[in-house]
Every structure is written in C-alpha cells, then in structure tokens.
Motif scaffolding. Structure first.
Motif, PDB file in Angstrom:
ATOM      1  N   THR A 134       0.749  -1.149  -0.035  1.00  0.00           N
ATOM      2  CA  THR A 134       0.200   0.067  -0.124  1.00  0.00           C
ATOM      3  C   THR A 134       0.908   1.175   0.000  1.00  0.00           C
ATOM      4  OG1 THR A 134      -1.573  -1.253   1.190  1.00  0.00           O
ATOM      5  CG2 THR A 134      -1.966   1.141   1.151  1.00  0.00           C
ATOM      6  N   ILE A 135       1.909   1.284   0.772  1.00  0.00           N
ATOM      7  CA  ILE A 135       2.857   2.392   0.908  1.00  0.00           C
ATOM      8  C   ILE A 135       3.586   2.510  -0.560  1.00  0.00           C
ATOM      9  CG2 ILE A 135       4.830   3.289   1.879  1.00  0.00           C
ATOM     10  CD1 ILE A 135       3.876   1.880   4.433  1.00  0.00           C
ATOM     11  N   LEU A 136       3.972   1.456  -1.052  1.00  0.00           N
ATOM     12  CA  LEU A 136       4.559   1.371  -2.637  1.00  0.00           C
ATOM     13  C   LEU A 136       3.471   2.264  -3.556  1.00  0.00           C
ATOM     14  CD1 LEU A 136       6.688   0.823  -4.649  1.00  0.00           C
ATOM     15  CD2 LEU A 136       5.879  -1.581  -4.771  1.00  0.00           C
ATOM     16  N   LEU A 137       2.365   1.549  -3.488  1.00  0.00           N
ATOM     17  CA  LEU A 137       1.169   2.098  -4.340  1.00  0.00           C
ATOM     18  C   LEU A 137       0.970   3.618  -4.095  1.00  0.00           C
ATOM     19  CD1 LEU A 137      -0.894   1.352  -6.629  1.00  0.00           C
ATOM     20  CD2 LEU A 137      -2.372   0.686  -4.702  1.00  0.00           C
ATOM     21  N   SER A 138       0.808   4.032  -2.754  1.00  0.00           N
ATOM     22  CA  SER A 138       0.891   5.416  -2.718  1.00  0.00           C
ATOM     23  C   SER A 138       1.692   6.232  -3.450  1.00  0.00           C
ATOM     24  CB  SER A 138       0.739   5.801  -1.251  1.00  0.00           C
ATOM     25  OG  SER A 138       0.681   7.061  -0.790  1.00  0.00           O
ATOM     26  N   ALA A 139       3.133   5.869  -3.405  1.00  0.00           N
ATOM     27  CA  ALA A 139       4.367   6.480  -4.088  1.00  0.00           C
ATOM     28  C   ALA A 139       4.030   6.536  -5.546  1.00  0.00           C
ATOM     29  CB  ALA A 139       5.654   5.732  -3.601  1.00  0.00           C
ATOM     30  N   LEU A 140       3.552   5.509  -5.976  1.00  0.00           N
ATOM     31  CA  LEU A 140       3.356   5.495  -7.618  1.00  0.00           C
ATOM     32  C   LEU A 140       2.301   6.273  -7.842  1.00  0.00           C
ATOM     33  CD1 LEU A 140       3.701   1.546  -8.149  1.00  0.00           C
ATOM     34  CD2 LEU A 140       5.331   3.277  -8.792  1.00  0.00           C
ATOM     35  N   LEU A 141       1.048   6.131  -7.207  1.00  0.00           N
ATOM     36  CA  LEU A 141       0.033   7.048  -7.433  1.00  0.00           C
ATOM     37  C   LEU A 141       0.334   8.733  -7.441  1.00  0.00           C
ATOM     38  CD1 LEU A 141      -2.879   5.209  -5.731  1.00  0.00           C
ATOM     39  CD2 LEU A 141      -2.661   5.319  -8.133  1.00  0.00           C
ATOM     40  N   LYS A 142       1.190   8.983  -6.416  1.00  0.00           N
ATOM     41  CA  LYS A 142       1.602  10.311  -6.458  1.00  0.00           C
ATOM     42  C   LYS A 142       2.513  10.665  -7.696  1.00  0.00           C
ATOM     43  CE  LYS A 142       3.478  13.486  -2.846  1.00  0.00           C
ATOM     44  NZ  LYS A 142       3.996  13.606  -1.452  1.00  0.00           N
ATOM     45  N   LEU A 143       3.396   9.676  -8.075  1.00  0.00           N
ATOM     46  CA  LEU A 143       4.126  10.285  -9.338  1.00  0.00           C
ATOM     47  C   LEU A 143       3.329  10.165 -10.327  1.00  0.00           C
ATOM     48  CD1 LEU A 143       7.033  10.506 -10.390  1.00  0.00           C
ATOM     49  CD2 LEU A 143       7.158   7.663 -10.583  1.00  0.00           C
ATOM     50  N   GLY A 144       2.276   9.234 -10.528  1.00  0.00           N
ATOM     51  CA  GLY A 144       1.463   9.149 -11.545  1.00  0.00           C
ATOM     52  C   GLY A 144       0.810  10.336 -11.828  1.00  0.00           C
ATOM     53  N   ARG A 145       0.200  10.937 -10.777  1.00  0.00           N
ATOM     54  CA  ARG A 145      -0.485  12.395 -10.873  1.00  0.00           C
ATOM     55  C   ARG A 145       0.061  13.458 -11.387  1.00  0.00           C
ATOM     56  NH1 ARG A 145      -4.437  13.373  -5.510  1.00  0.00           N
ATOM     57  NH2 ARG A 145      -6.154  11.615  -6.070  1.00  0.00           N
ATOM     58  N   TRP A 146       1.592  13.333 -11.059  1.00  0.00           N
ATOM     59  CA  TRP A 146       2.555  14.346 -11.757  1.00  0.00           C
ATOM     60  C   TRP A 146       2.751  14.153 -13.100  1.00  0.00           C
ATOM     61  CZ3 TRP A 146       7.690  14.055 -12.969  1.00  0.00           C
ATOM     62  CH2 TRP A 146       8.495  15.059 -13.233  1.00  0.00           C
ATOM     63  N   VAL A 147       2.881  12.849 -13.547  1.00  0.00           N
ATOM     64  CA  VAL A 147       3.303  12.282 -14.989  1.00  0.00           C
ATOM     65  C   VAL A 147       2.257  12.600 -15.834  1.00  0.00           C
ATOM     66  CG1 VAL A 147       4.220  10.753 -16.405  1.00  0.00           C
ATOM     67  CG2 VAL A 147       5.237  11.110 -14.124  1.00  0.00           C
ATOM     68  N   VAL A 148       0.965  11.824 -15.480  1.00  0.00           N
ATOM     69  CA  VAL A 148      -0.243  11.893 -16.634  1.00  0.00           C
ATOM     70  C   VAL A 148      -1.288  12.639 -16.127  1.00  0.00           C
ATOM     71  CG1 VAL A 148       0.788   9.441 -17.331  1.00  0.00           C
ATOM     72  CG2 VAL A 148      -1.061   9.739 -15.359  1.00  0.00           C
ATOM     73  N   GLY A 149      -1.295  13.371 -14.816  1.00  0.00           N
ATOM     74  CA  GLY A 149      -2.536  13.776 -14.200  1.00  0.00           C
ATOM     75  C   GLY A 149      -3.394  12.660 -13.390  1.00  0.00           C
ATOM     76  N   PRO A 150      -4.538  13.278 -12.915  1.00  0.00           N
ATOM     77  CA  PRO A 150      -5.512  12.711 -12.014  1.00  0.00           C
ATOM     78  C   PRO A 150      -6.314  11.505 -12.622  1.00  0.00           C
ATOM     79  CG  PRO A 150      -6.099  14.877 -11.847  1.00  0.00           C
ATOM     80  CD  PRO A 150      -4.812  14.789 -12.763  1.00  0.00           C
ATOM     81  N   HIS A 151      -6.696  11.762 -13.964  1.00  0.00           N
ATOM     82  CA  HIS A 151      -7.582  11.118 -14.737  1.00  0.00           C
ATOM     83  C   HIS A 151      -7.001   9.918 -15.592  1.00  0.00           C
ATOM     84  CE1 HIS A 151     -10.096  14.378 -13.616  1.00  0.00           C
ATOM     85  NE2 HIS A 151      -9.643  15.423 -14.002  1.00  0.00           N
ATOM     86  N   HIS A 152      -5.935   9.463 -15.445  1.00  0.00           N
ATOM     87  CA  HIS A 152      -5.266   8.471 -16.208  1.00  0.00           C
ATOM     88  C   HIS A 152      -4.547   7.630 -15.505  1.00  0.00           C
ATOM     89  CE1 HIS A 152      -6.827  10.327 -19.775  1.00  0.00           C
ATOM     90  NE2 HIS A 152      -6.368  11.509 -19.518  1.00  0.00           N
ATOM     91  N   LEU A 153      -4.878   7.532 -13.969  1.00  0.00           N
ATOM     92  CA  LEU A 153      -3.825   6.835 -13.112  1.00  0.00           C
ATOM     93  C   LEU A 153      -4.007   5.263 -13.413  1.00  0.00           C
ATOM     94  CD1 LEU A 153      -4.543   8.740  -9.791  1.00  0.00           C
ATOM     95  CD2 LEU A 153      -2.469   8.896 -11.378  1.00  0.00           C
ATOM     96  N   GLY A 154      -4.983   4.899 -13.790  1.00  0.00           N
ATOM     97  CA  GLY A 154      -5.445   3.328 -14.143  1.00  0.00           C
ATOM     98  C   GLY A 154      -4.463   3.114 -15.202  1.00  0.00           C
ATOM     99  N   LEU A 155      -4.288   4.033 -16.516  1.00  0.00           N
ATOM    100  CA  LEU A 155      -3.385   3.397 -17.602  1.00  0.00           C
ATOM    101  C   LEU A 155      -1.903   3.514 -16.882  1.00  0.00           C
ATOM    102  CD1 LEU A 155      -2.579   3.466 -20.408  1.00  0.00           C
ATOM    103  CD2 LEU A 155      -2.898   5.845 -20.863  1.00  0.00           C
TER     104      LEU A 155
END
Length: 690
Positions: free
Chosen positions: A132-153
């Motif tokens: 869960t902690i690892l996933l939180s870091a990946l989601l945080k990085l994903g928001r910066w890279v692709v934005g909040p609407h494409h986190l699944g991709l």
C-alpha cells in the motif's frame, strides 16, 4: 560421485517428477469450480499440445537456420510485437480495484492526502501494508506524470515496464548463449495470456513476478564470479531483490531458502568457495533483516500501528486451508469466525480448534484426498486465475464486454495448452540433465522455488491458482533454455516411409474422437449472463450498509455500455418497496410491481445509455442496502446525496445457450487438424536434416 552431486541429481529428479505429475493434473483435472468456462476434453487438449510443441520445434529449427546477421533485426521485431501488444492491452483495458485491491487502493489515496488513519482491514491483513505504501508513491508520481484522470493507465504501464525488466534480463542471458533460444523465449511470451492479465491487476502478485527470473540470472553470475569485485555487486543486487519480494509477498521466503541451497550445493569458480558461500549467505540474511527493520520503521512513519489482537494468527490460515468443505482456498466463513474473536489468544485457540476438528473429521484417507484437491487447485490450471482476478473493468472495449464469455473460454483453453507444453518440455529437460549428470543452475534454482511454493501452499497454507503465478515465467525461460528436437524419433522415422501417413491417420482418428467428446459444447445450453455493470464492492470484510426507513429513497446513476435486461441488488434478497429505472432524460422506463419484491429483477431489454436506478423503502422496518464507501470513482457517478457511496449491484444482459456454435467448434478442431498435418509433413521433410 560426491554427496553434493548425488543430492543435486536427486533434487533434479524430484523437480522433473513434480513437472510430470503437474502435467498429468493439467491434462485431466484442471479446476472448474472457480472458472466461468468448460474445458475442451483432455484428448483434444493433449492433441493440441502436441501440435503446439511441434510448431515450437519448427520455429526453433527456423531460428537456428537463420544467418548471424538476421538475429538482431528478428529480435527487434519480436520485442516490437510484444511491446505493441502490451501497449494495446494497457490502453484499452483498465481493471476496477476490487476485494483486497479496493482497500489497498483506497488506503493509498488516503496516504496521498496525508491521512495517517489506517482502515481496520490492515489490522487483520497486515501483509498488504508495504504494498500500500509503495502504491501510494506510484500514484503520487502518476498524478505528476499523467494527471489524476489516467492513473489506471499509468499503473498498467508501470507494471508492464517492471515485468519487462525481468523478461529482458532473462532474454539477455538466453540470447548471449544462443540467439535462437532468446527468440523462442520471446515467441512464447507473446502468446502467454496470464502475463497480460496480471499486468492489469495492481497488486503484489504482479510486482513480485519478475523476481524469480532476476534471481536466476544473478545467481548464475554469482556462481561464475571469481573476485569480490564481481561477487559483491551481484550479492547486494540479489539480496535487495529477495528482500523486496519477501516484504511484498511473504511466501517468497522459499525463494530465499532455494537461493541459499543452490549457493551451497553447486560448484563455484571463486578461489575460496567456503569463504564466498559464507559471506554471500551472511550478506543476504543481513539485507533481509535490515529490510524488515526498515519496513517496520517506514510503516510507523506512515501511521500504521500493528494490532496483534485483530490480526489473523498463522494457525487460522493453516486451519482455513484444511477445511474439507473447500479445496484449500480462502474461506470467508472461517475467516469471519476468527475475526470475531475478541483477543489474539481467543483467535489462536479458535483456529487451533478448527484445525483439530478438520483433521479428525477427514482421517488419514481424507487428508490424502484433501492434499490432492489442494494440489489440483494450485498446480492444475494454466490460467492462474487470469479471468477472475479482474471481475470488472473501468474501461474495456465494447466487443470484449459483449463477447467476454466466449473470448475468455477460448483464451483459457489456449492457456491450458500452453501451460501443458511448458511442463512437458521442462520435465524432459530435467531428465536430460540427469542423464548427462550436468545440472543447470536455473533449472535447479527455479525448480527448488517451485517445490518450495508447492509444499508451502499445498501442505501448510491456504492456496489459490494465482499463488502459482511466479512459476510461469520460470517455466517459459526453462522451455526456451531446455527445448531439444526429438532426435531419436526423427532418426527412427528414416526406417519407414509409411510413418508420416500412419501418424496422420492416427491423429485424424483421435481428433475425431475428441470432437465427438466435445459435442456438449454446442448442444447443451447454459446460462452465462453478460456483465454490463458490476459494482461488486461493499460486502467483503466491512459489510457496509445504508438503512432505508419508510418512503426513503436511494438513487444510483450508472452508464450501461451494452443493452441489459437484468438487475441484481443486495445479492437478490427480498425487499419491501419499489424499484424505478429512469433514462438520462429522467423518464421512467421501468418499475417493479407490488410491495414485496425480489432484488433480482428481469426487465425488458434496455438499450445502452445513461440511467438512474431508484430504490424506495415501504416497510415499517429499516431495510439495509449494501454500499461501498470510496473517495475514488467505483462508478462514474456516486449515489445521489452520498458523494462517496456506491450501491453494490449488477446489471446484466441475460444470455443462455451453448458455449460454442457447431461452426466455431469445427473451426477449432479443423485448425488443430490442419496444424497437426502440417507439422507431421514438415518433420517428415526435415528428418534428413535435423
């Protein structure tokens, strides 16, 4: 022959025997109680596997005959095909987090919002805290890279990239030894469906998947290393991979044990073998201990405090796996019994009582039968639960939603054929090593890992098909490294010109018998509803409910990508009230009749589009409806008036009929038949050359 050599030979024989027994299970006893499809008959599966192996042999022969300058562009083409398929899958299929993934995903989002409150789920199942902690870091990085609407991709792409790291290391090792083997490895990967399916499943299963291949490569380099300048970086890399894999998936402790055994069993090129073995073992154990300590500190820094009075004791998992009413899988009833106990001691006592009761109930013969059932669940199915791990998709092609049952059935049978072929080749490779008295490092290490996982889950722990997933990339690499042409058969075929005709005739008769055995696939109708909308979260663990008083309503908007004619709410329980379905314009298109209704309703066929489903209570007692709280969209829209609540319900398109039409079955049989004749003909043609 030294004791060490005899022991490695014995272990190699045991590994080959396990592959043989697993192949028998995969041929005749793949599980059906956890799948949505029926299998082709064992005869057809075996014949199709023979065709697959023959095709593999011809492709391998072609790879060998290529000139040296052709290997580089061919590698580029094969890698390009693999990456293109991965991108297409990642873009077009985005799985909805469900069950354990629901809690992990929600908690990861809470950590991103700087919340340090952990859901009670993690007190019961602390094994998912690190991920869960690892996933939180990946989601945080994903928001910066692709934005909040494409986190699944984003998560799909991250998992494919991480998986490809392990695949690339294994391919590089094979390609160095023999380019044809590296190309065979890529060819098998391209058609391996579970690897694509699990890359869509954001869970620890996927993140530990490359660890086996990485470990094999690093151990091979370690055994060949001669100086500490070579030994140290390989050992540190190996220790880090093993530590991370163990922290994400505790059953990888068997891989650590396998690595230590191989280092002490196989010969080394280092000048001081005893010192090298001791140093490597100490460093691996030290990195593991340090990683565990650092993990606990990280968990505390993120606000997690373990609660021993709520956690499921080890004995509960063992007892759960020995419930004779099941096949060793996770059982919610047994787990709930333990969870409800007030203290850690009470939980442990209840689990021990359950285990004693189950063992006494079964007796010696029942224990043996239960071991067989657990082995069947763990080893017999080549899908590795690929088609059940993602019950719902936030995004998927319309054609796949409409034809998911047939598509999954075809892919599942292809997975079984592929899996059986991999087992046969690996079994044969092991026997060749025993005959030549030369044990391959990768075979011994991968085999010990497989043996360890099998013992862990079949004898002790609860089991599911997905727990065997780490075996798959090792089997693929083993097939690429160990495939050999059947020289004895081909040389014997030179004695007679009638052998190909005899093989073709026998193959045709056997396939005709197999087609007759599968007649039920196009003659016996079955119910297999098409899932249009599936919000199946809300019951697992938390049992979240909203209670409606008289005349109180609940409205759930939803978007149906396909026509539908069935609604299932609250698992279809009885309800006093009324259901109303409205279209996007707010017009009433259907409503239930009477006050006492079932929450499973068959309705006139509705076209795809936007709808809202309203439930109004009419009874004098409060009536519960199962819902799921979430700060991320479980559906495009939440319950009206409840911005972070979603109704647990299913929207289906009723479908009843045979699994296949006669035309489709004969197309499958015809394809196998033509493939078999072509391979018999080609092997006859090449028998003078191979």
């Amino acid at each position: 022959m030294s004791v060490r050599t005899r022991l490695t030979t014995l272990l190699c024989g045991l590994i080959s025997l396990i592959f043989l027994l697993t192949a028998v299970l995969a041929s005749f006893a793949p599980v059906t109680f956890r799948t949505d499809h029926d299998w082709l008959s064992p005869l057809v599966i075996l014949l199709a596997t023979g065709v697959y192996l023959g095709g593999m042999g011809l492709i391998f022969r072609w790879f060998h005959r290529l000139p040296a300058q052709a290997h580089r562009p061919l590698n580029g083409i094969l890698w390009g095909i693999l990456l293109l398929i991965q991108i297409i899958v990642a873009v077009n299929w985005v799985a909805a987090p469900r069950a354990d993934l629901y809690f992990v995903h929600q908690q990861a989002l809470d950590l991103m919002a700087v919340s340090r409150h952990w859901a009670p789920y993690f007190s019961t199942y602390p094994n998912n805290v690190s991920f869960t902690i690892l996933l939180s870091a990946l989601l945080k990085l994903g928001r910066w890279v692709v934005g909040p609407h494409h986190l699944g991709l984003w998560l799909n792409l991250v998992q494919f990239i991480w998986l490809d790291c392990g695949l690339w290391l294994a391919w590089r090792e094979l390609n160095r030894k023999n380019p044809a083997r590296g190309q065979l490895f890529l060819s098998i990967l391209i058609g391996t469906v579970p690897l694509y399916a699990y890359a869509l499943n954001t869970y620890s299963d996927t993140f530990v998947l490359p660890a086996g291949l990485m470990t094999v490569v690093l151990v091979r380099h370690l055994l060949k290393a001669q100086t500490w300048r070579q030994i140290l970086p390989n050992t540190v890399g190996l220790g880090l991979i093993l530590t991370v894999a163990y922290l994400l998936k505790a059953n990888f402790i068997v891989l650590i044990i396998a690595v230590v055994l191989v280092i002490w069993l196989l010969p080394l090129t280092a000048a001081h073998p005893l010192l090298m073995r001791s140093g490597v073992t100490v460093l691996i154990v030290g990195l593991l201990a340090g990683g565990i300590g650092l993990s606990h500190q990280t968990q505390r820094a993120f606000g997690y405090q373990p609660n021993t009075s709520q956690a499921l004791p080890t004995t509960s998992w063992i007892a759960m796996s020995w419930n004779p009413a099941n096949h060793g899988e996770y059982n919610r009833h047994d787990a709930t019994q333990i969870i409800r106990q007030p203290s850690a001691a009470a939980k442990k006592a209840r689990a021990e009582s359950n285990l004693r009761h189950y063992l006494n109930e079964m007796g010696p013969s029942g224990i043996l039968l239960h071991l067989y059932r657990k082995a069947r669940l763990f080893l017999a199915t080549g899908t590795f639960d690929s088609f059940q791990i993602s019950p719902a998709y936030d995004h998927a092609p319309t054609w796949y939603r409409q034809h998911r049952n047939t598509t999954d059935w075809l892919l599942a049978n292809w997975c079984q054929i592929n899996y059986l072929a991999l087992l046969i080749v690996n079994c044969g490779w092991g026997l060749q090593q025993i005959r030549r008295r030369k044990i391959h490092t990768g075979y011994l290490l991968g085999g010990l890992f497989i043996l360890g996982l099998a013992c862990f889950h079949i004898i002790f722990w609860e089991t599911e098909e997905r727990y065997a997933l780490p075996l798959l990339p090792l089997l693929i690499a083993g097939t690429a490294a160990g495939y050999r042409q059947p020289l004895n058969l081909l040389r014997w075929s030179q004695r007679t010109r009638w052998l190909p005709l005899g093989l073709a005739a026998g193959f045709t008769l056997a396939l005709g018998l197999g087609a007759w055995q599968n007649a039920a696939l196009f003659t016996q109708p079955q119910n297999h509803p098409i899932s249009v909308v599936s919000q199946n979260e809300g019951r697992y663990y938390q049992n979240h409910r909203l209670r409606l008083t008289a005349q109180q309503s609940l409205t759930q908007p939803f978007t149906a990508p396909l026509p539908f004619d069935q609604l299932v709410i609250n698992n279809g329980k009885a309800f006093t009230g009324q259901l109303v379905l409205r279209n996007r314009a707010g017009q009433r298109v259907w409503q239930s009749h009477g006050r006492q209704i079932s929450l499973t309703q068959t309705i006139p066929l509705m076209p795809a589009g936007h709808y809202s489903l309203s439930i109004t209570a009419m009874g004098t007692q409060k009536q519960p409806l199962v819902t799921a709280p979430a700060t991320y969209p479980l559906l495009p829209q939440a319950l009206v008036g409840h911005p972070h609540q979603y109704l647990r319900f299913f929207v289906n398109q009723h479908s009843a009929g045979p699994i296949l039409s006669p035309t489709k079955l004969w197309l499958i049989i015809g394809a196998i038949w033509l493939g078999g004749l072509l391979i018999i003909d080609r092997f006859y043609w090449y028998r003078q050359q191979i």
